[in-house]
Write a protein that holds these residues in place. Structure first.
Motif, PDB file in Angstrom:
ATOM      1  N   PHE A 117     -11.067 -11.972  -7.637  1.00  0.00           N
ATOM      2  CA  PHE A 117     -10.444 -11.467  -8.740  1.00  0.00           C
ATOM      3  C   PHE A 117     -10.743 -12.057 -10.108  1.00  0.00           C
ATOM      4  O   PHE A 117     -10.290 -13.041 -10.435  1.00  0.00           O
ATOM      5  CB  PHE A 117      -9.002 -11.171  -8.385  1.00  0.00           C
ATOM      6  N   ARG A 118     -11.160 -11.362 -10.925  1.00  0.00           N
ATOM      7  CA  ARG A 118     -11.151 -11.915 -12.472  1.00  0.00           C
ATOM      8  C   ARG A 118     -10.848 -10.890 -13.447  1.00  0.00           C
ATOM      9  O   ARG A 118     -11.328  -9.725 -13.279  1.00  0.00           O
ATOM     10  CB  ARG A 118     -12.713 -12.239 -12.643  1.00  0.00           C
ATOM     11  N   TYR A 119     -10.185 -11.347 -14.234  1.00  0.00           N
ATOM     12  CA  TYR A 119      -9.552 -10.469 -15.378  1.00  0.00           C
ATOM     13  C   TYR A 119     -10.437 -10.294 -16.337  1.00  0.00           C
ATOM     14  O   TYR A 119     -10.086 -10.949 -17.722  1.00  0.00           O
ATOM     15  CB  TYR A 119      -7.999 -10.941 -15.634  1.00  0.00           C
ATOM     16  N   ASN A 120     -11.531  -9.763 -16.153  1.00  0.00           N
ATOM     17  CA  ASN A 120     -12.628  -9.635 -17.339  1.00  0.00           C
ATOM     18  C   ASN A 120     -12.846  -8.199 -17.693  1.00  0.00           C
ATOM     19  O   ASN A 120     -12.159  -7.334 -17.043  1.00  0.00           O
ATOM     20  CB  ASN A 120     -14.173  -9.748 -16.814  1.00  0.00           C
ATOM     21  N   ARG A 121     -13.401  -7.754 -18.756  1.00  0.00           N
ATOM     22  CA  ARG A 121     -13.248  -6.436 -19.212  1.00  0.00           C
ATOM     23  C   ARG A 121     -14.325  -5.778 -18.348  1.00  0.00           C
ATOM     24  O   ARG A 121     -15.400  -5.957 -18.226  1.00  0.00           O
ATOM     25  CB  ARG A 121     -14.099  -6.551 -20.773  1.00  0.00           C
ATOM     26  N   ARG A 126     -19.582  -5.088 -13.481  1.00  0.00           N
ATOM     27  CA  ARG A 126     -18.390  -6.140 -13.639  1.00  0.00           C
ATOM     28  C   ARG A 126     -16.909  -5.599 -12.989  1.00  0.00           C
ATOM     29  O   ARG A 126     -16.595  -4.883 -13.964  1.00  0.00           O
ATOM     30  CB  ARG A 126     -18.488  -6.551 -14.930  1.00  0.00           C
ATOM     31  N   LEU A 127     -16.527  -5.957 -12.254  1.00  0.00           N
ATOM     32  CA  LEU A 127     -15.115  -5.652 -11.701  1.00  0.00           C
ATOM     33  C   LEU A 127     -14.195  -6.517 -11.940  1.00  0.00           C
ATOM     34  O   LEU A 127     -14.531  -7.837 -11.800  1.00  0.00           O
ATOM     35  CB  LEU A 127     -15.415  -5.009 -10.122  1.00  0.00           C
ATOM     36  N   ARG A 128     -12.850  -5.986 -11.521  1.00  0.00           N
ATOM     37  CA  ARG A 128     -11.888  -6.972 -11.707  1.00  0.00           C
ATOM     38  C   ARG A 128     -11.617  -7.468 -10.097  1.00  0.00           C
ATOM     39  O   ARG A 128     -11.067  -8.548  -9.856  1.00  0.00           O
ATOM     40  CB  ARG A 128     -10.618  -6.669 -12.217  1.00  0.00           C
ATOM     41  N   TRP A 131     -16.300  -8.119  -4.304  1.00  0.00           N
ATOM     42  CA  TRP A 131     -16.269  -8.980  -2.896  1.00  0.00           C
ATOM     43  C   TRP A 131     -17.433  -9.681  -3.145  1.00  0.00           C
ATOM     44  O   TRP A 131     -18.530  -9.688  -3.669  1.00  0.00           O
ATOM     45  CB  TRP A 131     -16.382  -7.955  -1.828  1.00  0.00           C
ATOM     46  N   GLN A 132     -17.242 -11.012  -2.412  1.00  0.00           N
ATOM     47  CA  GLN A 132     -18.577 -12.030  -2.477  1.00  0.00           C
ATOM     48  C   GLN A 132     -18.675 -12.358  -0.909  1.00  0.00           C
ATOM     49  O   GLN A 132     -17.711 -12.602  -0.493  1.00  0.00           O
ATOM     50  CB  GLN A 132     -18.338 -13.154  -3.143  1.00  0.00           C
ATOM     51  N   PHE A 133     -19.824 -12.700  -0.611  1.00  0.00           N
ATOM     52  CA  PHE A 133     -20.059 -13.666   0.486  1.00  0.00           C
ATOM     53  C   PHE A 133     -20.705 -14.788  -0.075  1.00  0.00           C
ATOM     54  O   PHE A 133     -21.511 -14.794  -1.032  1.00  0.00           O
ATOM     55  CB  PHE A 133     -20.954 -12.719   1.687  1.00  0.00           C
ATOM     56  N   VAL A 263     -27.334 -22.982 -16.527  1.00  0.00           N
ATOM     57  CA  VAL A 263     -25.923 -24.153 -16.377  1.00  0.00           C
ATOM     58  C   VAL A 263     -25.032 -23.507 -15.410  1.00  0.00           C
ATOM     59  O   VAL A 263     -24.139 -24.265 -14.916  1.00  0.00           O
ATOM     60  CB  VAL A 263     -25.639 -24.428 -17.497  1.00  0.00           C
ATOM     61  N   ARG A 264     -24.932 -22.008 -15.459  1.00  0.00           N
ATOM     62  CA  ARG A 264     -24.049 -21.492 -14.709  1.00  0.00           C
ATOM     63  C   ARG A 264     -22.481 -21.237 -15.402  1.00  0.00           C
ATOM     64  O   ARG A 264     -22.264 -22.527 -15.930  1.00  0.00           O
ATOM     65  CB  ARG A 264     -24.081 -21.651 -13.257  1.00  0.00           C
ATOM     66  N   GLY A 265     -21.709 -20.702 -15.135  1.00  0.00           N
ATOM     67  CA  GLY A 265     -20.487 -20.442 -15.864  1.00  0.00           C
ATOM     68  C   GLY A 265     -19.486 -21.489 -15.280  1.00  0.00           C
ATOM     69  O   GLY A 265     -18.160 -21.444 -15.861  1.00  0.00           O
ATOM     70  N   SER A 286     -27.096  -8.960 -14.347  1.00  0.00           N
ATOM     71  CA  SER A 286     -28.165  -8.630 -13.317  1.00  0.00           C
ATOM     72  C   SER A 286     -28.149  -9.855 -12.395  1.00  0.00           C
ATOM     73  O   SER A 286     -28.825  -9.680 -11.264  1.00  0.00           O
ATOM     74  CB  SER A 286     -29.511  -8.723 -14.087  1.00  0.00           C
ATOM     75  N   ALA A 287     -27.304 -10.750 -12.351  1.00  0.00           N
ATOM     76  CA  ALA A 287     -27.197 -11.641 -11.287  1.00  0.00           C
ATOM     77  C   ALA A 287     -26.556 -11.213 -10.062  1.00  0.00           C
ATOM     78  O   ALA A 287     -25.347 -10.618 -10.117  1.00  0.00           O
ATOM     79  CB  ALA A 287     -26.362 -12.974 -11.686  1.00  0.00           C
ATOM     80  N   LEU A 288     -27.060 -11.567  -8.927  1.00  0.00           N
ATOM     81  CA  LEU A 288     -26.632 -10.979  -7.656  1.00  0.00           C
ATOM     82  C   LEU A 288     -26.078 -12.051  -6.672  1.00  0.00           C
ATOM     83  O   LEU A 288     -25.298 -11.846  -5.943  1.00  0.00           O
ATOM     84  CB  LEU A 288     -27.925 -10.280  -6.602  1.00  0.00           C
ATOM     85  N   ALA A 289     -26.738 -13.284  -7.089  1.00  0.00           N
ATOM     86  CA  ALA A 289     -26.174 -14.485  -6.402  1.00  0.00           C
ATOM     87  C   ALA A 289     -26.321 -15.598  -7.304  1.00  0.00           C
ATOM     88  O   ALA A 289     -27.324 -15.568  -7.914  1.00  0.00           O
ATOM     89  CB  ALA A 289     -26.731 -14.481  -4.894  1.00  0.00           C
ATOM     90  N   GLY A 290     -25.546 -16.743  -6.853  1.00  0.00           N
ATOM     91  CA  GLY A 290     -25.481 -18.005  -7.547  1.00  0.00           C
ATOM     92  C   GLY A 290     -25.121 -19.207  -6.918  1.00  0.00           C
ATOM     93  O   GLY A 290     -24.041 -18.795  -5.926  1.00  0.00           O
TER      94      GLY A 290
HETATM   95  P1  AMP Z   1     -20.310 -16.603  -9.923  1.00  0.00           P
HETATM   96  O1  AMP Z   1     -19.290 -17.090  -9.121  1.00  0.00           O
HETATM   97  O2  AMP Z   1     -19.947 -16.035 -11.179  1.00  0.00           O
HETATM   98  O3  AMP Z   1     -21.595 -17.211  -9.884  1.00  0.00           O
HETATM   99  O4  AMP Z   1     -20.798 -15.020  -9.032  1.00  0.00           O
HETATM  100  C1  AMP Z   1     -21.422 -15.096  -7.993  1.00  0.00           C
HETATM  101  C2  AMP Z   1     -21.909 -13.592  -7.970  1.00  0.00           C
HETATM  102  O5  AMP Z   1     -20.782 -12.742  -7.745  1.00  0.00           O
HETATM  103  C3  AMP Z   1     -22.642 -12.884  -8.905  1.00  0.00           C
HETATM  104  O6  AMP Z   1     -23.914 -13.095  -9.001  1.00  0.00           O
HETATM  105  C4  AMP Z   1     -22.314 -11.404  -9.119  1.00  0.00           C
HETATM  106  O7  AMP Z   1     -23.363 -10.774  -8.097  1.00  0.00           O
HETATM  107  C5  AMP Z   1     -20.949 -11.491  -8.357  1.00  0.00           C
HETATM  108  N1  AMP Z   1     -20.120 -11.328  -9.335  1.00  0.00           N
HETATM  109  C6  AMP Z   1     -19.573 -12.225 -10.366  1.00  0.00           C
HETATM  110  N2  AMP Z   1     -18.614 -11.655 -10.873  1.00  0.00           N
HETATM  111  C7  AMP Z   1     -18.513 -10.204 -10.643  1.00  0.00           C
HETATM  112  C8  AMP Z   1     -17.740  -9.405 -11.305  1.00  0.00           C
HETATM  113  N3  AMP Z   1     -16.574  -9.471 -12.119  1.00  0.00           N
HETATM  114  N4  AMP Z   1     -18.125  -7.939 -10.668  1.00  0.00           N
HETATM  115  C9  AMP Z   1     -18.884  -7.865  -9.788  1.00  0.00           C
HETATM  116  N5  AMP Z   1     -19.618  -8.769  -9.114  1.00  0.00           N
HETATM  117  C10 AMP Z   1     -19.274  -9.965  -9.656  1.00  0.00           C
END
Ligand code: AMP
Length: 436
Positions: A117-121, A126-128, A131-133, A263-265, A286-290
């Motif tokens: 969950f991220r309270y972004n715009r 970009r969702l609030r 899901w991540q694996f 540098v990543r966030g 465009s980032a799919l994974a990091g």
């Molecule tokens: P992060 O933890 O920010 O490095 O995010 C890892 C991956 O999660 C990113 O590469 C995106 O694929 C996805 N991700 C991060 N933030 C969001 C978001 N707000 N909405 C959808 N996918 C996200």
């Protein structure tokens, strides 16, 4: 209730039945790949103490600055001190420390699949709630482990047939000591241009000048273009570590691009950072994974030094790619059998039959509230059933049932104790015709 109240909150999505197959498809690939390499599944709470993220993700990250979802429980009162997790690593490190995993045989390897969950715009990609694996490895600092973690992630993209559509970018940030030097040098450099930096970078200048390197604002990028290079500021050991990883990736034939600005966030990364993004897509989402190495995070929580590395991938963004590239669109599952009952006696008798069909592992459905044969047959058709079973009053008395092949309309009355065999024959026959 107003119409607005029955809308989903902005930045969230319903994962409807028609979409579930994509989720299951990815989840199956992810768990198969990771479990084959002895990663075990871990689930941590959806919310954690706020402090967990302040200490780990870091005060200069957008996540902590702007995107934390505060949880205000009715009994908490005052200021909220719980937050919905914006990412999984911090909670997993907390679990590692709290459960005394220092004494487990190392390396400890975990994977997870769950909502963040991220309270972004909210905007496209970009969702609030998303899901991540991801995966984490604790207890190894050898570059071979970095290469293994990147390999696993690359294999998952290959399993999803996306490997030719994406690019892997990699960088190093140096260890804790190097970062001190890097931050000092960058601070000095950027300070000369403070009047040209965007408001976010001005803050980053004090909190973590490294983060200015990946600012997307044009005028900051111009300043970044001539900034000192990280690779020139790190120690020989860190250089060697990075070189070893690149050599392993070459050996593994995993293509990569060096990106000195990656540098990543999040503030916790040391040494290796990497990202996988869509080759064609240059947009911000465009980032799919990091992922990356975080050798000091366990120490920050516990005082004990345990090196670690991990990655996280965004499920919704990957599903979007699978759809765009029409890759591995998993077929929707049709039901095998639709059960039809006519009259009260048949309705009573049909329940144990449904239970039996499910135990035989058939995929079965029924519309028990419906009365007429016509409407139940129509429903069977809409569900794409292979076979319809029809039980009327007469069949209920005789212990028989009518088996109707929904593809050719043929029907036969069958003794209940022969039912499994007859259904199997029909389904086999239907499948054979479909293949032809
Ligand atoms: P992060 O933890 O920010 O490095 O995010 C890892 C991956 O999660 C990113 O590469 C995106 O694929 C996805 N991700 C991060 N933030 C969001 C978001 N707000 N909405 C959808 N996918 C996200």
């Amino acid at each position: 209730m107003t119409e607005q109240q029955i809308q989903k909150p902005s930045g969230t999505d319903d994962i409807l039945p028609s979409q579930q197959r994509f989720w299951k498809y990815i989840q199956d690939k992810v768990s198969k790949r990771l479990e084959s390499l002895s990663f075990s599944k871990i689930e941590t709470p959806i919310f954690e103490n706020k402090d967990i993220f302040l200490r780990s993700v870091g005060p200069s990250s957008d996540i902590v600055q702007k995107e934390l979802f505060l949880v205000k429980g009715s009994s908490l009162g005052g200021e909220a001190d719980l937050v919905l997790r914006p990412e999984a690593t911090a909670g997993i490190v907390r679990a590692f420390v709290e459960n005394g995993m220092f004494s487990w045989p190392l390396p400890v390897k975990f994977y997870y699949f769950g909502p963040m969950f991220r309270y972004n715009r909210p905007q496209a990609g970009r969702l609030r709630e998303f899901w991540q694996f991801g995966a984490e490895v604790f207890g190894e600092d050898d570059p071979a482990t970095d290469a293994l973690v990147i390999l696993v992630l690359w294999q998952i993209f290959t399993d999803l047939k996306l490997q030719n559509k994406v690019v892997l970018e990699i960088n190093t940030l140096g260890d804790k000591n190097c970062q001190g030097k890097i931050k000092k040098t960058l601070s000095k450099y950027f300070d000369q241009y403070r009047q040209y930096l965007c408001p976010d970078c001005l803050q980053r200048l004090t909190l973590n000048p490294l983060r200015i390197l990946d600012c997307k604002v044009q005028k900051c990028q111009t300043i970044v273009a001539s900034a000192p290079q990280i690779v020139d500021l790190i120690c020989d050991e860190c250089k060697e570590h990075f070189k070893d990883i690149l050599e392993s990736l070459d050996d593994l034939q995993i293509p990569y691009d060096l990106n000195p600005k990656l540098v990543r966030g999040l503030d916790y990364y040391t040494r290796t950072t990497f990202e996988i993004r869509d080759k064609e897509d240059t947009g911000r989402q465009s980032a799919l994974a990091g992922g990356g190495r975080y050798d000091n995070l366990v120490e920050q929580y516990s005082g004990r030094q345990v090196p670690a590395i991990g990655f996280a991938a965004g499920v919704e963004r990957i599903i979007e790619k699978l759809k765009t590239y029409q890759l591995a669109d998993p077929p929707s599952k049709k039901i095998d059998i639709f059960v039809i009952q006519l009259g009260p006696r048949a309705r009573k008798k049909i329940l144990p039959i449904i239970s039996q069909l499910s135990s035989w592992n058939f995929n079965v459905n029924a519309a028990l509230g419906k009365e007429s044969l016509k409407s139940q047959l129509r429903t069977a058709d809409r569900f794409g059933a292979g076979v319809a079973l029809i039980m009327g009053q007469r069949e209920a008395i005789d212990n028989t049932i009518i088996v109707r092949n929904m593809h050719d309309g043929g029907q036969e009355t069958v003794d209940l104790n022969k039912l499994q065999k007859v259904i199997l024959e029909h389904l086999k026959d239907i499948n054979k015709k479909k293949v032809k």
